[in-house]
Motif scaffolding. Sequence first.
Motif, PDB file in Angstrom:
ATOM      1  N   ALA A 287       0.835  -1.200   0.000  1.00 44.67           N
ATOM      2  CA  ALA A 287       0.000   0.000   0.000  1.00 44.67           C
ATOM      3  C   ALA A 287       0.873   1.254   0.000  1.00 44.67           C
ATOM      4  N   PHE A 288       1.926   1.182   0.778  1.00 40.26           N
ATOM      5  CA  PHE A 288       2.830   2.337   0.853  1.00 40.26           C
ATOM      6  C   PHE A 288       3.515   2.567  -0.495  1.00 40.26           C
ATOM      7  N   HIS A 289       3.928   1.495  -1.086  1.00 44.63           N
ATOM      8  CA  HIS A 289       4.588   1.586  -2.392  1.00 44.63           C
ATOM      9  C   HIS A 289       3.651   2.205  -3.430  1.00 44.63           C
ATOM     10  N   ALA A 290       2.393   1.771  -3.403  1.00 42.59           N
ATOM     11  CA  ALA A 290       1.416   2.311  -4.356  1.00 42.59           C
ATOM     12  C   ALA A 290       1.215   3.813  -4.143  1.00 42.59           C
ATOM     13  N   ALA A 291       1.199   4.198  -2.865  1.00 43.47           N
ATOM     14  CA  ALA A 291       1.014   5.625  -2.552  1.00 43.47           C
ATOM     15  C   ALA A 291       2.204   6.456  -3.052  1.00 43.47           C
ATOM     16  N   CYS A 292       3.398   5.914  -2.884  1.00 45.84           N
ATOM     17  CA  CYS A 292       4.596   6.616  -3.355  1.00 45.84           C
ATOM     18  C   CYS A 292       4.538   6.802  -4.865  1.00 45.84           C
ATOM     19  N   ARG A 293       4.102   5.769  -5.527  1.00 45.63           N
ATOM     20  CA  ARG A 293       4.008   5.839  -6.979  1.00 45.63           C
ATOM     21  C   ARG A 293       2.976   6.888  -7.397  1.00 45.63           C
ATOM     22  N   LEU A 294       1.850   6.855  -6.700  1.00 37.19           N
ATOM     23  CA  LEU A 294       0.770   7.794  -7.010  1.00 37.19           C
ATOM     24  C   LEU A 294       1.241   9.245  -6.908  1.00 37.19           C
ATOM     25  N   HIS A 295       2.066   9.476  -5.906  1.00 35.92           N
ATOM     26  CA  HIS A 295       2.484  10.866  -5.687  1.00 35.92           C
ATOM     27  C   HIS A 295       3.900  11.145  -6.169  1.00 35.92           C
ATOM     28  N   GLY A 296       4.464  10.191  -6.891  1.00 35.52           N
ATOM     29  CA  GLY A 296       5.755  10.415  -7.520  1.00 35.52           C
ATOM     30  C   GLY A 296       6.914  10.575  -6.551  1.00 35.52           C
ATOM     31  N   ASP A 297       6.815   9.952  -5.398  1.00 29.83           N
ATOM     32  CA  ASP A 297       7.934  10.006  -4.458  1.00 29.83           C
ATOM     33  C   ASP A 297       8.890   8.843  -4.740  1.00 29.83           C
ATOM     34  N   VAL A 298       9.867   9.126  -5.561  1.00 28.98           N
ATOM     35  CA  VAL A 298      10.754   8.074  -6.056  1.00 28.98           C
ATOM     36  C   VAL A 298      11.576   7.434  -4.940  1.00 28.98           C
ATOM     37  N   GLU A 299      12.112   8.268  -4.091  1.00 30.63           N
ATOM     38  CA  GLU A 299      13.023   7.766  -3.058  1.00 30.63           C
ATOM     39  C   GLU A 299      12.320   6.804  -2.092  1.00 30.63           C
TER      40      GLU A 299
END
Length: 358
Positions: A287-299
């Motif tokens: 879920a966290f990974h999906a959220a990062c992707r959604l908001h473009g947080d690469v790191e």
Amino acid sequence: MHRTGVPPSRFTFSSVLNACARLPAILEGKQVHKRLIQSGLLPNNKIVVAMIAGYGKCGDVKEARSVFDCVRETEDASCWAAMVACYAQNGCAKEAIDMYMEMRAREVKISDVAIVGALSACTQLGDAELATTLAADVGRLCRGRGVFVWNALIHMHAKCGSLDLARKEFNAMKERDVITYSTMITALADHGQSQEALSMFQQMQNEGLRPNEVTFISILNACSHGGLVKEGCESFELMTSVFGIRPLAEHVTCMVDLLGRAGQLERAYNLVMENVELANDPGIWGAFHAACRLHGDVEMGEMAARKLGEMDPEDPGNQVVLASGYASNSDWQAAEKVRKMISGKGTKRSPGCSWISG
DNA sequence: CTAGGGTTAG
């Protein structure tokens, strides 16, 4: 076991088998089944029901069925009902419905247990037409129906597309329980009525019912669907502080999803760290990974992907996450798909085993 | 003669 020399009676067998099914204690159950056969006692209906339930609980549908087949012609309603339930609980929806229909054709009495199994199977199939048929059966055949039947009926209507019918049944109930409410909360959330779900939660508490961990999964899920960040956080707090329920991975996953969708990645991350005993759960990191992707947080996204890879390198879903290269910023649907794969039903399954063959 | 089979999330 019985060193006194007094041989066990049918009553003994059925009691012990029930105890095994309840625990469940698979190996012990198999031992008892073996002894039953050695004893030469013919199993009566109570014993058969106990064995069907026991095998059903450990996922051995085939063995349950072979026990059932020994008494098939007795047309004992309880054995049939137990078998329908066994099918339904193990995801064999089609078989459950076929057997239920055969009961109808043979005019075997339809008990609450039998109808609950059929309703549950129909829920799994999402078959609206069948739902209509079964709802009519409930009306005609189960007039003194208990809360199990009501709950299964509400669930079926909701999953087969009719929130209205689910509501109607809910309103007609005199005595509701925690499952009734949890079911309705999920139904409302699934139909996009998150605020209604929250009111339902309130109503439940007003009725003096205590929400359990599943209720909170339902309510957090509703908040997540509706983007109700404040309400979600309050509910989570309520769960831990007021009701003293320790968060399960499912609760944290809902919260990460909720906060993550709202772009509050840091808050989501902090929540995961506050529940560090769950930090090995792939669902949460998915879920966290999906959220990062959604908001473009690469790191952060790459960090999550590495975590997933460490947790279960064998998992094909995780290999996809790692290999596809998070930063490639391609399609976010793929990430969602991966997340579902990871949080979805476990890839590891224990093989079915017979109580006899040991 | 005793005894049982079931509903909610993901």
